[in-house]
Design an enzyme around this catalytic site. Sequence first.
Site: not given
Length: 393
Positions: A185, A187-190
Amino acid sequence: MIPYGRQAITEADIAAVVAVLRSDLITQGPVVPRFEAAVAGYCGAAHGVAVASGTAALHLACLALGLGPGDRLWTSPISFVASANCGLSCGAEVDFVDIDPATRNLSVPALEAKLADAARTGRLPKVLVPVHFAGRSCAMAAIGALARRHGVRVVEDACHALGGRDHGDPVGACRHSDAAVFSFHPVKSITTGEGGMIVTNHAALAGRAARLRNHGITRDPAEMAEPAPGPWYYEQRELGLHARMTDLQAALGLSQLTRLDAAIARRAALAGRYDRALAALPLIRPTPAPGVDSAHHLYVVEVEEDAIGRTRGEVFAALRDRGIGVNVHYIPIHLQPVYRARGFGPGACPAAEAYYRRALTLPLYPGLGDDEQDQVIAALAAVCAAPGRHAGG
Ligand SMILES: *Cc1c(COP(=O)(O)O)cnc(C)c1O
């Protein structure tokens, strides 16, 4: 408004997606397997199965482990609802292990006691889903040892933690678990827009998850009940989902992965700046995590309402008024109506509930500039200092 999290998209990312758009295959082409191999390789896991979301990854991992009606799944109450919903989606019962207030992850002593109790009453879970909250890995060696002792399978909800490490192991190496699950998603790391992945060292588990993401269909003659009458033939071996990732998404993910370490380093630097700048304010900051390199997905402070003279809700509103997109992670899952209807309520997980009453997530993402972070810090300092309930006292 400065958001609490957001994606970072480069021209190289855009070019990678455009290249797939210009190719013959925009969904089940060569890029998904390349992305799977790249993420699994990054983590040191043998297999990666790319899927439509982190939620689908959790659901498919549980299905592939055989979770079903009559079984139980345990997880942490301080997580996104998907960590628990995967149990319900499989027809299993869900229960919660309260958190350790210092790590905000599920408490290992609470887990040990609850497992011992469940072993006595014949109510052990089939699957445990530890959540690496805010990017900080759970104590996986201890959790894995407890799970093995009781014959419990472990699926790490690592949706916050891609790029983190636990005592030297990359999160997702699955040394102490059956599988780990990531979300891509924004907002996640990638990010892949929407997307997720299961990583595992078990070939059979990966194979079953890959089949289940595509309706339960196989084209492998070795898996078929009937000899294939021709090259058109496929068999549906069990009921699965349609939860595939597309090549468009995988191309974005592959391009993003080249910047993962730099993104985590920037997140760590920003978290360090918060640690130093907020030390004098009446806030509980994240505690140090010995042996763990957090992926710094979230920076959550706990508001000391009595010292500030304002409630968490008032601090939240004052910061939003100043253009700071603070958030709250998470409303304890067991207090959601879906779980209350299943008999849970206040008091079921006191540490999680106490944490939730004070929690406030500050903006943290690689593209957050030092100047923007300084605005967040200044706003927080002003709100903590401004007269609240104790004005004139
Ligand atoms: C984001 C997230 C999920 C779900 O991921 P999606 O890709 O949004 O479906 C599950 N668990 C946790 C802890 C998450 O943060």
